[in-house]
Design a protein around this motif. Structure first.
Motif, PDB file in Angstrom:
ATOM      1  N   GLU A  24      76.034  23.006  48.904  1.00 17.46           N
ATOM      2  CA  GLU A  24      76.711  22.728  47.628  1.00 17.46           C
ATOM      3  C   GLU A  24      76.368  21.329  47.125  1.00 17.46           C
ATOM      4  N   ASP A  25      76.322  20.349  48.038  1.00 17.73           N
ATOM      5  CA  ASP A  25      75.949  18.975  47.672  1.00 17.73           C
ATOM      6  C   ASP A  25      74.542  18.949  47.084  1.00 17.73           C
ATOM      7  N   VAL A  26      73.621  19.612  47.774  1.00 18.59           N
ATOM      8  CA  VAL A  26      72.211  19.595  47.371  1.00 18.59           C
ATOM      9  C   VAL A  26      72.013  20.354  46.059  1.00 18.59           C
ATOM     10  N   ALA A  27      72.673  21.497  45.921  1.00 23.79           N
ATOM     11  CA  ALA A  27      72.558  22.266  44.681  1.00 23.79           C
ATOM     12  C   ALA A  27      73.041  21.435  43.494  1.00 23.79           C
ATOM     13  N   ALA A  28      74.157  20.737  43.664  1.00 25.24           N
ATOM     14  CA  ALA A  28      74.684  19.892  42.593  1.00 25.24           C
ATOM     15  C   ALA A  28      73.722  18.756  42.270  1.00 25.24           C
ATOM     16  N   ARG A  29      73.166  18.129  43.310  1.00 29.28           N
ATOM     17  CA  ARG A  29      72.231  17.000  43.107  1.00 29.28           C
ATOM     18  C   ARG A  29      70.980  17.444  42.367  1.00 29.28           C
ATOM     19  N   LEU A  30      70.479  18.638  42.687  1.00 29.28           N
ATOM     20  CA  LEU A  30      69.248  19.140  42.067  1.00 29.28           C
ATOM     21  C   LEU A  30      69.509  19.899  40.772  1.00 29.28           C
ATOM     22  N   GLY A  31      70.758  20.252  40.505  1.00 31.36           N
ATOM     23  CA  GLY A  31      71.074  21.011  39.306  1.00 31.36           C
ATOM     24  C   GLY A  31      70.608  22.457  39.393  1.00 31.36           C
ATOM     25  N   VAL A  32      70.662  23.021  40.592  1.00 30.32           N
ATOM     26  CA  VAL A  32      70.271  24.419  40.801  1.00 30.32           C
ATOM     27  C   VAL A  32      71.432  25.142  41.479  1.00 30.32           C
ATOM     28  N   SER A  33      71.344  26.448  41.577  1.00 26.98           N
ATOM     29  CA  SER A  33      72.390  27.228  42.232  1.00 26.98           C
ATOM     30  C   SER A  33      72.189  27.249  43.754  1.00 26.98           C
ATOM     31  N   ARG A  34      73.260  27.611  44.466  1.00 26.89           N
ATOM     32  CA  ARG A  34      73.136  27.795  45.913  1.00 26.89           C
ATOM     33  C   ARG A  34      72.164  28.921  46.221  1.00 26.89           C
ATOM     34  N   LYS A  35      72.141  29.944  45.368  1.00 26.42           N
ATOM     35  CA  LYS A  35      71.215  31.068  45.561  1.00 26.42           C
ATOM     36  C   LYS A  35      69.768  30.594  45.486  1.00 26.42           C
ATOM     37  N   GLU A  38      68.941  29.131  48.742  1.00 26.97           N
ATOM     38  CA  GLU A  38      68.743  30.202  49.725  1.00 26.97           C
ATOM     39  C   GLU A  38      67.348  30.805  49.597  1.00 26.97           C
ATOM     40  N   ARG A  39      66.934  31.071  48.365  1.00 25.84           N
ATOM     41  CA  ARG A  39      65.583  31.624  48.143  1.00 25.84           C
ATOM     42  C   ARG A  39      64.529  30.638  48.627  1.00 25.84           C
ATOM     43  N   TRP A  40      64.711  29.375  48.288  1.00 29.34           N
ATOM     44  CA  TRP A  40      63.743  28.360  48.693  1.00 29.34           C
ATOM     45  C   TRP A  40      63.657  28.248  50.212  1.00 29.34           C
ATOM     46  N   ARG A  41      64.782  28.398  50.911  1.00 29.62           N
ATOM     47  CA  ARG A  41      64.734  28.354  52.386  1.00 29.62           C
ATOM     48  C   ARG A  41      63.898  29.504  52.926  1.00 29.62           C
ATOM     49  N   CYS A  42      63.999  30.673  52.294  1.00 31.16           N
ATOM     50  CA  CYS A  42      63.225  31.845  52.735  1.00 31.16           C
ATOM     51  C   CYS A  42      61.735  31.687  52.443  1.00 31.16           C
ATOM     52  N   THR A  43      61.421  31.087  51.307  1.00 32.68           N
ATOM     53  CA  THR A  43      60.011  30.970  50.898  1.00 32.68           C
ATOM     54  C   THR A  43      59.368  29.655  51.350  1.00 32.68           C
ATOM     55  N   GLY A  44      60.181  28.708  51.803  1.00 28.42           N
ATOM     56  CA  GLY A  44      59.648  27.411  52.216  1.00 28.42           C
ATOM     57  C   GLY A  44      59.376  26.481  51.052  1.00 28.42           C
ATOM     58  N   ASP A  45      59.919  26.798  49.869  1.00 23.88           N
ATOM     59  CA  ASP A  45      59.657  25.985  48.676  1.00 23.88           C
ATOM     60  C   ASP A  45      60.636  24.834  48.483  1.00 23.88           C
ATOM     61  N   GLY A  46      61.752  24.840  49.170  1.00 26.85           N
ATOM     62  CA  GLY A  46      62.790  23.834  48.951  1.00 26.85           C
ATOM     63  C   GLY A  46      62.678  22.667  49.900  1.00 26.85           C
ATOM     64  N   PRO A  47      63.705  21.807  49.866  1.00 29.17           N
ATOM     65  CA  PRO A  47      63.714  20.675  50.799  1.00 29.17           C
ATOM     66  C   PRO A  47      63.875  21.155  52.237  1.00 29.17           C
ATOM     67  N   ARG A  48      63.355  20.370  53.161  1.00 34.49           N
ATOM     68  CA  ARG A  48      63.546  20.691  54.577  1.00 34.49           C
ATOM     69  C   ARG A  48      65.029  20.727  54.869  1.00 34.49           C
ATOM     70  N   PHE A  49      65.430  21.528  55.844  1.00 37.83           N
ATOM     71  CA  PHE A  49      66.843  21.677  56.155  1.00 37.83           C
ATOM     72  C   PHE A  49      67.057  21.736  57.653  1.00 37.83           C
ATOM     73  N   VAL A  50      68.315  21.590  58.037  1.00 37.85           N
ATOM     74  CA  VAL A  50      68.721  21.635  59.436  1.00 37.85           C
ATOM     75  C   VAL A  50      69.570  22.879  59.625  1.00 37.85           C
ATOM     76  N   ARG A  51      69.203  23.740  60.557  1.00 36.87           N
ATOM     77  CA  ARG A  51      70.011  24.927  60.847  1.00 36.87           C
ATOM     78  C   ARG A  51      70.877  24.590  62.061  1.00 36.87           C
ATOM     79  N   TYR A  59      71.438  19.518  55.061  1.00 35.67           N
ATOM     80  CA  TYR A  59      70.247  18.807  54.613  1.00 35.67           C
ATOM     81  C   TYR A  59      70.399  17.328  54.921  1.00 35.67           C
ATOM     82  N   ARG A  60      69.290  16.704  55.321  1.00 30.65           N
ATOM     83  CA  ARG A  60      69.287  15.261  55.544  1.00 30.65           C
ATOM     84  C   ARG A  60      68.973  14.568  54.221  1.00 30.65           C
TER      85      ARG A  60
END
Length: 79
Positions: A24-35, A38-51, A59-60
């Motif tokens: 939610e923090d990252v979506a707000a910062r980037l001005g995009v939806s949580r969805k 989620e898509r970016w995590r699946c495709t590898g297009d978004g910021p690196r993340f910690v599971r 996210y760091r």
């Protein structure tokens, strides 16, 4: 003799280790939806993340800043 139990405390954020960001923090910062995240995590297009768990993602700060910096462009012209 009974062993003393150790108290478990979460590490407090420090200037060197700020707290991890939620989707939610990252979506707000980037001005995009949580969805979108989620898509970016699946495709590898978004910021690196910690599971942290099966459904827990964080996210760091430095990875988010790198993601943003890598997308700074001066022109839309193709090289």
């Amino acid at each position: 003799m009974e062993q003393p139990k150790l108290a478990i405390r979460a590490a407090a954020p420090t200037p060197h280790h700020p707290p991890l960001l939620t989707p939610e923090d990252v979506a707000a910062r980037l001005g995009v939806s949580r969805k979108a995240l989620e898509r970016w995590r699946c495709t590898g297009d978004g910021p690196r993340f910690v599971r942290l768990g099966h459904k827990t993602v964080r996210y760091r700060h430095e990875d988010l800043e790198t993601f943003i910096s890598d997308r700074i462009v001066a022109s839309t012209a193709m090289s």
